[in-house]
Design a protein around this motif. Structure first.
Motif, PDB file in Angstrom:
ATOM      1  N   GLN A  71       0.828  -1.206   0.000  1.00 24.25           N
ATOM      2  CA  GLN A  71       0.000   0.000   0.000  1.00 24.25           C
ATOM      3  C   GLN A  71       0.862   1.256   0.000  1.00 24.25           C
ATOM      4  OE1 GLN A  71      -3.232   0.029  -0.354  1.00 24.25           O
ATOM      5  NE2 GLN A  71      -3.497   2.252  -0.187  1.00 24.25           N
ATOM      6  N   PHE A  72       1.915   1.259   0.808  1.00 17.59           N
ATOM      7  CA  PHE A  72       2.808   2.421   0.860  1.00 17.59           C
ATOM      8  C   PHE A  72       3.471   2.636  -0.496  1.00 17.59           C
ATOM      9  CE2 PHE A  72       6.670   4.787   1.698  1.00 17.59           C
ATOM     10  CZ  PHE A  72       6.315   5.676   2.702  1.00 17.59           C
ATOM     11  N   SER A  73       3.904   1.560  -1.131  1.00 15.13           N
ATOM     12  CA  SER A  73       4.533   1.658  -2.450  1.00 15.13           C
ATOM     13  C   SER A  73       3.564   2.196  -3.486  1.00 15.13           C
ATOM     14  CB  SER A  73       5.056   0.278  -2.873  1.00 15.13           C
ATOM     15  OG  SER A  73       5.636   0.332  -4.156  1.00 15.13           O
ATOM     16  N   ALA A  74       2.323   1.700  -3.471  1.00 19.52           N
ATOM     17  CA  ALA A  74       1.319   2.137  -4.442  1.00 19.52           C
ATOM     18  C   ALA A  74       0.969   3.611  -4.278  1.00 19.52           C
ATOM     19  CB  ALA A  74       0.060   1.279  -4.320  1.00 19.52           C
ATOM     20  N   GLU A  75       0.951   4.084  -3.021  1.00 23.27           N
ATOM     21  CA  GLU A  75       0.532   5.458  -2.752  1.00 23.27           C
ATOM     22  C   GLU A  75       1.663   6.472  -2.915  1.00 23.27           C
ATOM     23  OE1 GLU A  75      -2.485   6.591  -2.163  1.00 23.27           O
ATOM     24  OE2 GLU A  75      -3.434   4.611  -2.185  1.00 23.27           O
ATOM     25  N   THR A  76       2.899   6.037  -2.705  1.00 20.69           N
ATOM     26  CA  THR A  76       4.016   6.996  -2.710  1.00 20.69           C
ATOM     27  C   THR A  76       4.969   6.819  -3.891  1.00 20.69           C
ATOM     28  OG1 THR A  76       5.492   5.569  -1.408  1.00 20.69           O
ATOM     29  CG2 THR A  76       3.967   7.000  -0.188  1.00 20.69           C
ATOM     30  N   GLY A  77       4.911   5.665  -4.544  1.00 23.70           N
ATOM     31  CA  GLY A  77       5.846   5.402  -5.633  1.00 23.70           C
ATOM     32  C   GLY A  77       7.181   4.862  -5.162  1.00 23.70           C
ATOM     33  N   ALA A  78       7.321   4.597  -3.875  1.00 27.68           N
ATOM     34  CA  ALA A  78       8.564   4.024  -3.357  1.00 27.68           C
ATOM     35  C   ALA A  78       8.752   2.614  -3.898  1.00 27.68           C
ATOM     36  CB  ALA A  78       8.540   4.006  -1.830  1.00 27.68           C
ATOM     37  N   TYR A  79       9.993   2.261  -4.190  1.00 24.91           N
ATOM     38  CA  TYR A  79      10.297   0.905  -4.631  1.00 24.91           C
ATOM     39  C   TYR A  79      10.200  -0.054  -3.442  1.00 24.91           C
ATOM     40  CZ  TYR A  79      12.481   2.898  -8.886  1.00 24.91           C
ATOM     41  OH  TYR A  79      12.748   3.554 -10.068  1.00 24.91           O
ATOM     42  N   THR A  80      10.018  -1.340  -3.760  1.00 18.63           N
ATOM     43  CA  THR A  80      10.045  -2.352  -2.722  1.00 18.63           C
ATOM     44  C   THR A  80      10.337  -3.707  -3.348  1.00 18.63           C
ATOM     45  OG1 THR A  80       8.918  -3.210  -0.752  1.00 18.63           O
ATOM     46  CG2 THR A  80       7.578  -2.931  -2.738  1.00 18.63           C
ATOM     47  N   ALA A  81      10.328  -4.752  -2.525  1.00 19.08           N
ATOM     48  CA  ALA A  81      10.507  -6.121  -2.999  1.00 19.08           C
ATOM     49  C   ALA A  81       9.583  -7.021  -2.195  1.00 19.08           C
ATOM     50  CB  ALA A  81      11.961  -6.566  -2.833  1.00 19.08           C
ATOM     51  N   LEU A  82       8.825  -7.860  -2.900  1.00 20.68           N
ATOM     52  CA  LEU A  82       7.862  -8.746  -2.256  1.00 20.68           C
ATOM     53  C   LEU A  82       7.891 -10.119  -2.927  1.00 20.68           C
ATOM     54  CD1 LEU A  82       4.900  -6.231  -1.912  1.00 20.68           C
ATOM     55  CD2 LEU A  82       6.184  -7.228  -0.012  1.00 20.68           C
ATOM     56  N   PRO A  83       7.522 -11.170  -2.210  1.00 22.46           N
ATOM     57  CA  PRO A  83       7.515 -12.511  -2.808  1.00 22.46           C
ATOM     58  C   PRO A  83       6.513 -12.622  -3.953  1.00 22.46           C
ATOM     59  CG  PRO A  83       7.449 -12.645  -0.421  1.00 22.46           C
ATOM     60  CD  PRO A  83       7.207 -11.207  -0.773  1.00 22.46           C
ATOM     61  N   ASN A  84       6.849 -13.452  -4.912  1.00 25.57           N
ATOM     62  CA  ASN A  84       5.970 -13.680  -6.056  1.00 25.57           C
ATOM     63  C   ASN A  84       4.591 -14.158  -5.611  1.00 25.57           C
ATOM     64  OD1 ASN A  84       5.313 -14.053  -8.878  1.00 25.57           O
ATOM     65  ND2 ASN A  84       5.581 -16.250  -8.545  1.00 25.57           N
ATOM     66  N   SER A  85       4.538 -15.000  -4.576  1.00 23.82           N
ATOM     67  CA  SER A  85       3.252 -15.521  -4.109  1.00 23.82           C
ATOM     68  C   SER A  85       2.328 -14.394  -3.653  1.00 23.82           C
ATOM     69  CB  SER A  85       3.457 -16.518  -2.964  1.00 23.82           C
ATOM     70  OG  SER A  85       4.101 -15.895  -1.872  1.00 23.82           O
ATOM     71  N   TYR A  86       2.895 -13.391  -3.010  1.00 27.87           N
ATOM     72  CA  TYR A  86       2.066 -12.272  -2.557  1.00 27.87           C
ATOM     73  C   TYR A  86       1.525 -11.488  -3.741  1.00 27.87           C
ATOM     74  CZ  TYR A  86       0.477  -7.906  -0.609  1.00 27.87           C
ATOM     75  OH  TYR A  86      -0.303  -6.817  -0.303  1.00 27.87           O
ATOM     76  N   ILE A  87       2.354 -11.249  -4.749  1.00 30.72           N
ATOM     77  CA  ILE A  87       1.923 -10.477  -5.921  1.00 30.72           C
ATOM     78  C   ILE A  87       0.821 -11.217  -6.671  1.00 30.72           C
ATOM     79  CG2 ILE A  87       2.669  -9.482  -8.114  1.00 30.72           C
ATOM     80  CD1 ILE A  87       3.662  -8.036  -5.555  1.00 30.72           C
ATOM     81  N   ILE A  88       0.939 -12.550  -6.773  1.00 32.80           N
ATOM     82  CA  ILE A  88      -0.120 -13.337  -7.429  1.00 32.80           C
ATOM     83  C   ILE A  88      -1.416 -13.218  -6.645  1.00 32.80           C
ATOM     84  CG2 ILE A  88      -0.865 -15.684  -8.001  1.00 32.80           C
ATOM     85  CD1 ILE A  88       2.068 -16.339  -8.559  1.00 32.80           C
ATOM     86  N   ALA A  89      -1.330 -13.350  -5.321  1.00 26.33           N
ATOM     87  CA  ALA A  89      -2.530 -13.276  -4.486  1.00 26.33           C
ATOM     88  C   ALA A  89      -3.141 -11.882  -4.490  1.00 26.33           C
ATOM     89  CB  ALA A  89      -2.195 -13.696  -3.056  1.00 26.33           C
ATOM     90  N   LYS A  90      -2.286 -10.867  -4.565  1.00 29.45           N
ATOM     91  CA  LYS A  90      -2.770  -9.489  -4.522  1.00 29.45           C
ATOM     92  C   LYS A  90      -3.399  -9.081  -5.840  1.00 29.45           C
ATOM     93  CE  LYS A  90      -3.084  -5.420  -2.500  1.00 29.45           C
ATOM     94  NZ  LYS A  90      -3.887  -5.206  -1.277  1.00 29.45           N
ATOM     95  N   GLY A  91      -2.822  -9.553  -6.950  1.00 31.08           N
ATOM     96  CA  GLY A  91      -3.339  -9.159  -8.253  1.00 31.08           C
ATOM     97  C   GLY A  91      -2.652  -7.916  -8.769  1.00 31.08           C
ATOM     98  N   ALA A  92      -2.919  -7.585 -10.005  1.00 30.76           N
ATOM     99  CA  ALA A  92      -2.251  -6.462 -10.671  1.00 30.76           C
ATOM    100  C   ALA A  92      -2.720  -5.122 -10.121  1.00 30.76           C
ATOM    101  CB  ALA A  92      -2.497  -6.528 -12.166  1.00 30.76           C
ATOM    102  N   ASP A  93      -1.797  -4.180 -10.090  1.00 26.64           N
ATOM    103  CA  ASP A  93      -2.098  -2.799  -9.736  1.00 26.64           C
ATOM    104  C   ASP A  93      -1.614  -1.933 -10.895  1.00 26.64           C
ATOM    105  OD1 ASP A  93      -1.534  -0.036  -8.686  1.00 26.64           O
ATOM    106  OD2 ASP A  93      -2.349  -0.910  -6.850  1.00 26.64           O
ATOM    107  N   SER A  94      -2.483  -1.102 -11.399  1.00 24.84           N
ATOM    108  CA  SER A  94      -2.153  -0.311 -12.592  1.00 24.84           C
ATOM    109  C   SER A  94      -0.968   0.620 -12.364  1.00 24.84           C
ATOM    110  CB  SER A  94      -3.370   0.500 -13.035  1.00 24.84           C
ATOM    111  OG  SER A  94      -3.803   1.364 -11.985  1.00 24.84           O
ATOM    112  N   ASN A  95      -0.682   0.953 -11.092  1.00 31.25           N
ATOM    113  CA  ASN A  95       0.407   1.885 -10.797  1.00 31.25           C
ATOM    114  C   ASN A  95       1.757   1.199 -10.597  1.00 31.25           C
ATOM    115  OD1 ASN A  95      -1.365   4.098 -10.788  1.00 31.25           O
ATOM    116  ND2 ASN A  95      -1.941   3.698  -8.665  1.00 31.25           N
TER     117      ASN A  95
END
Length: 341
Positions: free
Chosen positions: A250-274
């Motif tokens: 959420q912080f990354s999406a709102e501020t544009g800060a870079y981050t790193a997260l596991p692939n499993s989380y990104i699959i579960a979360k789904g795509a974000d246009s930003n």
């Protein structure tokens, strides 16, 4: 001494050593090698900890620690005490496991420690299905930090842990076994349109912006730091740190800060246009695994749960489960994509 019906009985050395929380205090200090940090973790004052350690040293008749400059070290006697303490806990844990193997073996509770930074949706779905087929077994999930997991495994307060490996933070690995669930990829998350089409991004190209990540003692932050140091690349500039992947995302999406997260989380979360996701180059991988004390899986209800989880993934693998759960959550129907009303 203690008074018993008018008579005085001298406490044995063994009673003194094993009374109250003396060994717990000793183990914590032996782990942190820092009086201040150990006292904070134990929730006591530093003088109280010092007093307990000195009391233990008087009992055994030798110093357990010594200092080299500002660094604390275990003495020869301290190493002997540490080894003996681990053996004591091992005997107690084995006794507990043997009792559980012979009493209420098929029913009862299973306590699972889940690393707080792990995507939990697959385990939540499995627990629901497992309960429907095994209503006599109660599964208790505990969201824990890595240190809390190892402490509870050591003290037999959880039966299974779900966590990332390899993990060098545990010094005594001999009593434990692991069972891999999946190999994870750590993905670079960004909003830079210039890098949007790149599937792999070099570590040095991730430093042109601020970062949000986990606290320094968390596993994934340590993995990141180790990979950047090994590649002789400057560490990212973290401007915020959070304990859960949702907060970081959420912080990354709102501020544009870079981050790193596991692939499993990104699959579960789904795509974000930003945001965009890409693999690191070189790739950063680690295992998600069950960790448990040896012979714990011989307790029937624990062994059955592990076997059931194997069957659960044989029907649909881990990534497929994640995708299904995401689609169900957000009402995605792939068969109807492109269809019109």
């Amino acid at each position: 001494m203690i008074n018993l019906k008018g008579g005085w009985i001298m406490k044995s050395k063994q009673e003194t050593i094993f009374s109250s929380k003396t060994l717990t205090y000793f183990l914590q200090l032996a782990e942190t090698m820092n009086y201040t940090q150990a006292a904070q973790i134990l929730g006591i004052t530093q003088p109280a900890l010092t007093q307990q350690i000195k009391k233990l040293e008087r009992t055994v008749g030798a110093p357990l620690f010594y200092s080299v400059g500002k660094k604390l070290r275990l003495s020869e006697a301290g190493n002997t005490m540490l080894s003996a303490t681990h053996e004591i806990y091992e005997v107690l844990n084995q006794a507990t496991d043997e009792i559980q193997q012979s009493t209420s073996a098929e029913s009862g509770e299973i306590n699972i420690g889940l690393l707080a930074s792990v995507e939990y949706s697959v385990f939540e779905d499995f627990a629901i299905q497992y309960y429907k087929e095994n209503p006599d077994v109660t599964i208790n999930f505990h969201m824990l930090t890595r240190k809390e997991i190892w402490d509870r495994l050591e003290n037999n307060r959880i039966d299974l842990a779900i966590m990332y490996l390899p993990d060098d933070s545990i010094k005594n690995r001999k009593p434990y076994r692991s069972k891999k669930i999946i190999t994870e990829d750590l993905l670079f998350i960004h909003n830079d349109e210039k890098m949007a089409k790149r599937k792999k991004i070099r570590l040095k190209d991730t430093l042109n912006n601020v970062w949000v990540t986990y606290p320094r003692e968390y596993y994934l932050d340590q993995v990141l730091r180790e990979n950047y140091k090994n590649a002789m690349v400057d560490l990212p500039n973290a401007v915020a740190r959070f304990t859960t992947p949702d907060q970081i995302y959420q912080f990354s999406a709102e501020t544009g800060a870079y981050t790193a997260l596991p692939n499993s989380y990104i699959i579960a979360k789904g795509a974000d246009s930003n945001l965009h996701a890409a693999q690191f180059e070189p790739g950063i991988k680690f295992d998600l695994a069950f960790v448990f004390r040896k012979d714990k899986d011989e307790i029937p209800r624990v062994g059955r749960l592990l076997d059931a989880f194997d069957s659960y993934l044989e029907a649909d693998d881990y990534i497929s489960r994640l995708t299904q759960i995401h689609d169900q959550k957000y009402g995605v129907n792939h068969h109807d994509e492109g269809a019109k009303d």
